[in-house]
Design an enzyme around this catalytic site. Sequence first.
Site, PDB file in Angstrom:
ATOM      1  N   LYS A 198       0.776  -1.234   0.010  1.00 32.71           N
ATOM      2  CA  LYS A 198      -0.058  -0.133  -0.072  1.00 32.71           C
ATOM      3  C   LYS A 198       0.698   1.239   0.018  1.00 32.71           C
ATOM      4  CE  LYS A 198      -4.367  -2.236   1.713  1.00 32.71           C
ATOM      5  NZ  LYS A 198      -3.900  -3.420   1.967  1.00 32.71           N
TER       6      LYS A 198
HETATM    7  C1  LIG Z   1      -4.523  -4.628   1.458  1.00 36.13           C
HETATM    8  C2  LIG Z   1      -3.725  -5.983   1.175  1.00 36.13           C
HETATM    9  C3  LIG Z   1      -4.068  -6.865   0.443  1.00 36.13           C
HETATM   10  C4  LIG Z   1      -5.572  -6.872  -0.525  1.00 36.13           C
HETATM   11  O1  LIG Z   1      -5.363  -5.850  -1.232  1.00 36.13           O
HETATM   12  P1  LIG Z   1      -6.811  -5.094  -1.894  1.00 36.13           P
HETATM   13  O2  LIG Z   1      -6.574  -4.092  -2.743  1.00 36.13           O
HETATM   14  O3  LIG Z   1      -7.686  -4.606  -0.708  1.00 36.13           O
HETATM   15  O4  LIG Z   1      -7.230  -6.466  -2.775  1.00 36.13           O
HETATM   16  C5  LIG Z   1      -3.651  -8.077   0.286  1.00 36.13           C
HETATM   17  N1  LIG Z   1      -2.326  -8.125   0.921  1.00 36.13           N
HETATM   18  C6  LIG Z   1      -1.690  -7.193   1.764  1.00 36.13           C
HETATM   19  C7  LIG Z   1      -0.567  -7.387   2.643  1.00 36.13           C
HETATM   20  C8  LIG Z   1      -2.664  -6.107   2.009  1.00 36.13           C
HETATM   21  O5  LIG Z   1      -1.993  -5.178   2.893  1.00 36.13           O
END
Ligand SMILES: *Cc1c(COP(=O)(O)O)cnc(C)c1O
Length: 466
Positions: A112
Amino acid sequence: MRYISTRGRAPVLTFAEVTLTGLASDGGLYLPERWPRFSEREIEDLRGLPYPELAARVMQPFIGEALSFDALHSLAQEAYARFAHAAVTPLIQLDARHWLLELFHGPTLAFKDIALQVLGGLFDLLLAREDSFLTVIGATSGDTGSAAIDALAGRERAEIFMLHPEGRVTDVQRVQMTTVRAPNVHNIAVTGANFDECQAMVKQLFADEMLTSRHRLGAVNSINWARLMAQVVYYFAAGSQLGAPERRIAFAVPTGNFGDVFAGYVAARMGLPIARLVVATNVNDILHRALADGNYSADTVTPTAAPSMDIQVSSNFERLLFDLGGRDGDAVAAQMATFERTRAIRLSPDQIAGTKALFSSARADASDMAAAMRWAWDRCGLAIDPHTACALHAARMLEWEAGVPVVTLATAHPGKFRDAVERATGFRPGLPRRVGDLFAREERCTRLPNNYEAIRRHILDRAMPR
Ligand SMILES: *Cc1c(COP(=O)(O)O)cnc(C)c1O
């Protein structure tokens, strides 16, 4: 570029407006009015570019006039300067077919960071132009919170209130959020709540007139278009490394809110030759079931070792339904109204045909996740986290055409989930030195009950005026 809502009734917005808004006023999510398309030549020209420059090229069509290419390029350089790897998103080979795209080299060790560091920079630029102030409110099951807080800490024109379900995030995730000292960061641990309940309260806050009349509310979860835009970039980065535009590439994506994998869908729409997008879930498998039989129906949330995927309602799925269903806002509004009432909808024939054409899916239970972690450790000497393990499980389970490389997105650093990694492999991954003394720092966090009024009051008493 202009932006329209999936429910067809909200005003059309510019890029700057869409970046500084959360949900559309009709309850929908914003999308570009049309998909920009790269020629094969333009995709070829991405080869070998440094990540920030590649990022600026991929994002430019979505931003249009709002920022010059040079401004965007320097924003991307700044956003990625704090990443610990010179390639930003290095691609690691696992075996003859499988690759791992490491997306966790940012400041909070989760993918993210890649989008949120860009979003933080965009907020600064766009808000300064309007001489305005933004109150960001969000809910997190772990990684969004720490990445958003890091991206906004100390910024002059934005503050952040972040709700997390108490006890449902890992220790590392918690201290990453609560040890940030910047005065514009407000952590709220909601007692007795799960992530979906926190998310529902955030939705309600965005619709609360008392709040919206005094404060300009912004979102940092993947309902924010700019975040998805920044995630489209690494699909192009990996694709061009592996031979696009001549060669088709598949991606396996660990999925919760359908944001990351929707970014892959956008890359495909823009011309990246994607053979297949694999939606990988844990046992919270609403998306796997929806893609398998066209029934999108919510169940209860089961906590797993991959908490960022412990989600039943995937907000970004609405964007896919809209795009595949002929961009009919009224139809999506009706579908979502049914979903809100009955917690279940049936996909239309167009929507089903569209998903079958590009998406596959698979679900990983606890033993599948452990087996994938063990395989990566025993065969490649690589520790992977439980989210990544869901996707690697899916990638290795499905059948593949000869010659298609399969890229598994590695979304979190294994050190963030070291208990689960150790249980599966016997190896306890460390945290990189740059996050070193997190556990020695003082935590700052307010505990509030799972009660809308209490949370609303807390925010109203502290938020800065617009
Ligand atoms: C947020 C997250 C996901 C999922 O991502 P989305 O965009 O919500 O599908 C998967 N793995 C990790 C480690 C995350 O932080």
